[in-house]
Scaffold this motif. Structure first.
Motif, PDB file in Angstrom:
ATOM      1  N   THR A  46       0.847  -1.177   0.000  1.00  0.00           N
ATOM      2  CA  THR A  46       0.000   0.000   0.000  1.00  0.00           C
ATOM      3  C   THR A  46       0.890   1.237   0.000  1.00  0.00           C
ATOM      4  O   THR A  46       2.028   1.190   0.467  1.00  0.00           O
ATOM      5  CB  THR A  46      -0.965   0.026   1.211  1.00  0.00           C
ATOM      6  N   VAL A  47       0.383   2.307  -0.542  1.00  0.00           N
ATOM      7  CA  VAL A  47       1.069   3.598  -0.503  1.00  0.00           C
ATOM      8  C   VAL A  47       0.131   4.546   0.224  1.00  0.00           C
ATOM      9  O   VAL A  47      -1.032   4.684  -0.140  1.00  0.00           O
ATOM     10  CB  VAL A  47       1.403   4.112  -1.921  1.00  0.00           C
ATOM     11  N   ARG A  48       0.641   5.173   1.261  1.00  0.00           N
ATOM     12  CA  ARG A  48      -0.191   6.015   2.116  1.00  0.00           C
ATOM     13  C   ARG A  48       0.373   7.417   2.253  1.00  0.00           C
ATOM     14  O   ARG A  48       1.573   7.622   2.197  1.00  0.00           O
ATOM     15  CB  ARG A  48      -0.267   5.425   3.534  1.00  0.00           C
ATOM     16  N   LEU A  74      -2.087   5.774  11.507  1.00  0.00           N
ATOM     17  CA  LEU A  74      -1.853   5.646  10.073  1.00  0.00           C
ATOM     18  C   LEU A  74      -0.932   4.457   9.789  1.00  0.00           C
ATOM     19  O   LEU A  74      -1.194   3.649   8.892  1.00  0.00           O
ATOM     20  CB  LEU A  74      -1.241   6.926   9.510  1.00  0.00           C
ATOM     21  N   CYS A  75       0.137   4.327  10.577  1.00  0.00           N
ATOM     22  CA  CYS A  75       1.077   3.210  10.400  1.00  0.00           C
ATOM     23  C   CYS A  75       0.399   1.872  10.666  1.00  0.00           C
ATOM     24  O   CYS A  75       0.587   0.907   9.918  1.00  0.00           O
ATOM     25  CB  CYS A  75       2.282   3.376  11.327  1.00  0.00           C
ATOM     26  N   GLU A  76      -0.397   1.796  11.726  1.00  0.00           N
ATOM     27  CA  GLU A  76      -1.102   0.547  12.041  1.00  0.00           C
ATOM     28  C   GLU A  76      -2.087   0.174  10.937  1.00  0.00           C
ATOM     29  O   GLU A  76      -2.204  -0.996  10.574  1.00  0.00           O
ATOM     30  CB  GLU A  76      -1.830   0.665  13.384  1.00  0.00           C
ATOM     31  N   ALA A 105       9.215  -0.540   4.692  1.00  0.00           N
ATOM     32  CA  ALA A 105       8.591   0.744   4.364  1.00  0.00           C
ATOM     33  C   ALA A 105       9.619   1.628   3.672  1.00  0.00           C
ATOM     34  O   ALA A 105      10.800   1.622   4.037  1.00  0.00           O
ATOM     35  CB  ALA A 105       8.075   1.436   5.619  1.00  0.00           C
ATOM     36  N   THR A 106       9.165   2.357   2.673  1.00  0.00           N
ATOM     37  CA  THR A 106      10.035   3.247   1.922  1.00  0.00           C
ATOM     38  C   THR A 106       9.310   4.565   1.724  1.00  0.00           C
ATOM     39  O   THR A 106       8.143   4.579   1.332  1.00  0.00           O
ATOM     40  CB  THR A 106      10.359   2.650   0.525  1.00  0.00           C
ATOM     41  N   GLU A 107      10.016   5.648   1.978  1.00  0.00           N
ATOM     42  CA  GLU A 107       9.435   6.959   1.703  1.00  0.00           C
ATOM     43  C   GLU A 107       9.651   7.259   0.227  1.00  0.00           C
ATOM     44  O   GLU A 107      10.788   7.377  -0.235  1.00  0.00           O
ATOM     45  CB  GLU A 107      10.067   8.040   2.577  1.00  0.00           C
ATOM     46  N   VAL A 115       4.300   0.834   2.077  1.00  0.00           N
ATOM     47  CA  VAL A 115       4.445  -0.205   3.098  1.00  0.00           C
ATOM     48  C   VAL A 115       4.232  -1.542   2.415  1.00  0.00           C
ATOM     49  O   VAL A 115       3.253  -1.730   1.687  1.00  0.00           O
ATOM     50  CB  VAL A 115       3.441  -0.019   4.260  1.00  0.00           C
ATOM     51  N   LEU A 116       5.157  -2.465   2.644  1.00  0.00           N
ATOM     52  CA  LEU A 116       5.147  -3.775   2.019  1.00  0.00           C
ATOM     53  C   LEU A 116       5.196  -4.842   3.099  1.00  0.00           C
ATOM     54  O   LEU A 116       5.950  -4.720   4.060  1.00  0.00           O
ATOM     55  CB  LEU A 116       6.372  -3.909   1.104  1.00  0.00           C
TER      56      LEU A 116
END
Length: 129
Positions: A46-48, A74-76, A105-107, A115-116
């Motif tokens: 997902t990309v948040r 948001l992270c959860e 996770a990658t910015e 988030v993978l």
């Protein structure tokens, strides 16, 4: 675009256990079971981003220090979403367990994070121990 990870649940013909949260592990094996087949890599992604309002309240919380709850939530949510997508992907392959689960996770850019969640889908059976 069709999402290959969110297809319906397929009951594996050879499964002796049902893929549920207890059948997902970060370990290389599942105690009490032996791996009879490896089905390969499964993942959820997902990309948040946080909204402007969320960033505003997060900024206010950061002035006081401590846990920034709006970002924690948001992270959860992102981790839960990617985990559930990974499980759906494994079920679609006919897995009844997932081993070696990891998160990454990658910015991608300021305020946008990927988030993978990934692991190895396997078919297990009771080891008889």
């Amino acid at each position: 675009m069709t999402d290959p990870y969110n297809s319906g649940y397929v009951q594996p013909a050879t499964a002796v256990a049902t893929l549920n949260d207890g059948m997902v592990t970060t370990a290389q094996e599942l105690p009490g079971y032996r791996i009879v087949r490896s089905l390969g890599l499964v993942r959820g992604i997902t990309v948040r981003s946080r909204s402007i309002v969320g960033n505003f309240f997060g900024g206010l919380q950061s002035l006081f220090g401590g846990n920034i709850t709006i970002y924690t939530e948001l992270c959860e949510q992102a981790r839960d979403e990617t985990y559930r997508d990974m499980v759906r992907h494994a079920r679609a392959l006919g897995a009844n367990a997932i081993i070696a689960v990891r998160y990454d996770a990658t910015e991608l850019m300021v305020g946008l994070t990927e988030v993978l969640c990934y692991g190895t889908a396997v078919v297990v059976e009771h080891s008889g121990d």
